[in-house]
Write a protein that holds these residues in place. Structure first.
Motif: not given
Length: 467
Positions: A261-277
């Motif tokens: 679930t956390l991975r799905a939310r991060l993939e749907l979130a707005e791309p940024s350096e923080l979300t990438k890490e």
């Protein structure tokens, strides 16, 4: 094991030491008993001979008192031949058949073992040599003054009795020691038999079959108590391991859903350096949870759903799905129709782990080779990276082991991929080791493939012979 190590191990065994100790103690006891027996028998026989000599002297004392000791030059005395080789002084014969020595001081009675003398006892050693006779003396009053009546008894019977005892003890004591050693060896071996069975069973028990128990002998002795204690320890160990396995499996299983679930939310979130890490960390968590769940299944000893499969096809598909680096290419050298029995999912995981590890450490090239060699299916995954030092090639198969010093570019992995790969290889009756340039897994070929290989070798031999 070297020969001297084998000898040291043999000498240090409980059976050998117990046999040697028992034999040594019995040997010392028998030696002491034999010495006491010989001394006691000799003393008893010598005492009997002394008593017999004293009795003979006392019996001849009345007759010795009627003897007149004369000088050798008296009238009517003539020389005679000595009656015994033990006599050294020439004897003379007087009137009435009396026997005298030439010096006129010693007279021999009719019994050669009796002697009347006025000499000192030390001067009669020629007649009764020490160690050959038992001598007893009695003071008597002869017709011409006091004298000493000596009686002797031969000690030949004593020597014969002792010789008979020696002939009995010399072969008897070693034979008895051999019997003691043999009985001790057999008895200790029989007593230690249950220990050997316990040791063999404990050596056979692994983390995957802790349900086994050591045999408990019926003797109800210390060994039986040891076996009972070992079984109790195995019970507690099995319980602890089962709890650990259930915890790992439950934790890994429960973590999969929130991580996904956390991975799905991060993939749907707005791309940024923080979300990438964060996404990279979640991927590592997801991989770790999957590895833990796989380890829990392998440790649980779940039955393998094996079918006939082509190892080359499984290896090619898994290698192409491995994590890729742009600068690293994967080369395939797959021999067709390398058929074996196994689980496609498990073997896919094995190849994936090996390929991921190789891509992570390669400089430019990863090579996956599948072939049939010597009746075995061989899978080799190699790379052109720094490699693994010889002294650490076995340590890499330990769980959570990482060689960061040897492989500087290792940016991922929890140290579970290689242990999982080896467990899968063992589960399929094969092996996984690190060779000179990469990891090599070997598996038994399937029945069909093995038969084809035997036919191919037979055809090749016939062609070689005809050529």
């Amino acid at each position: 094991m070297r020969r001297w190590e084998w000898l040291v191990a043999g000498v240090s065994s409980v059976r050998v030491r117990a046999t040697a100790a028992a034999t040594l103690v019995v040997a010392l006891a028998l030696g002491l008993a034999a010495l006491i027996l010989v001394l006691a028998l000799r003393g008893s026989l010598v005492s009997s001979a002394d008593a017999e000599a004293a009795k003979k002297a006392m019996a001849a004392a009345p007759y010795a008192q009627t003897i007149e000791i004369k000088k050798a030059d008296d009238e009517g005395v003539r020389p005679v031949t000595p009656a015994s080789p033990a006599q050294t002084a020439p004897l003379v014969s007087g009137k009435d058949g009396e026997i005298y020595t030439s010096d006129g001081r010693v007279v021999r009675l009719a019994d050669p073992d009796l002697l009347v003398t006025k000499k000192k006892a030390v001067e009669t050693q020629a007649w009764a040599a020490p160690g050959e006779y038992a001598v007893a003396g009695v003071e008597v009053a002869t017709a011409n003054g006091p004298a000493t009546l000596l009686a002797r008894v031969s000690l030949d019977s004593v020597q014969q009795a002792l010789q008979t005892l020696y002939q009995t003890l010399l072969p008897g004591v070693p034979a008895l020691l051999v019997v003691v050693a043999a009985m001790t060896w057999l008895s200790v071996g029989r007593a230690l038999g249950p220990v050997a069975a316990i040791r063999a069973k404990v050596a056979d028990i692994t983390a995957r079959d802790l349900n086994q128990r050591v045999p408990v002998p019926r003797s109800r002795d210390e060994i039986a108590a040891l076996a009972t204690t070992v079984n109790g320890t195995l019970d507690r160990l099995e319980t602890a391991v089962e709890r650990h396995k259930r915890f790992v499996a439950d934790a890994a299983h429960e973590l999969r859903s929130p991580i996904a679930t956390l991975r799905a939310r991060l993939e749907l979130a707005e791309p940024s350096e923080l979300t990438k890490e964060a996404l990279a960390d979640v991927e590592r968590l997801q991989s770790l949870a999957a590895d833990l769940l796989m380890l829990a299944k392998l440790d649980a000893g779940e039955p393998l759903r094996a079918t006939e499969l082509d190892l080359g096809q499984v290896a090619a598909e898994a290698a192409l799905r491995a994590r890729r680096r742009p600068e690293v290419r994967v080369e395939l050298d797959v021999e067709p129709d390398v058929v074996m029995r196994g689980s496609s999912a498990h073997l896919d995981r094995l190849v994936t782990n090996l390929a991921d590890n190789a891509v992570r450490h390669a400089a430019a090239t990863v090579r996956v080779r599948v072939a049939a060699e010597d009746g075995q299916a061989v899978l080799e995954v190699s790379d052109d990276g720094p490699g693994i030092p010889p002294e650490k090639r076995e340590a890499v198969f330990g769980r959570f082991t990482r060689l960061d010093e040897a492989r500087a570019r290792d940016a991922g992995g929890a140290g579970l991929g290689l242990p999982i790969a080896r467990d899968i290889a063992h589960l399929h009756g094969g092996s996984l080791v690190y060779g000179d340039s990469g990891f090599v897994a070997r598996f038994p070929l399937g029945a069909t493939q093995a038969s084809s290989c035997r036919k191919a070798r037979a055809i090749a031999c016939r062609e070689t012979s005809s050529g």
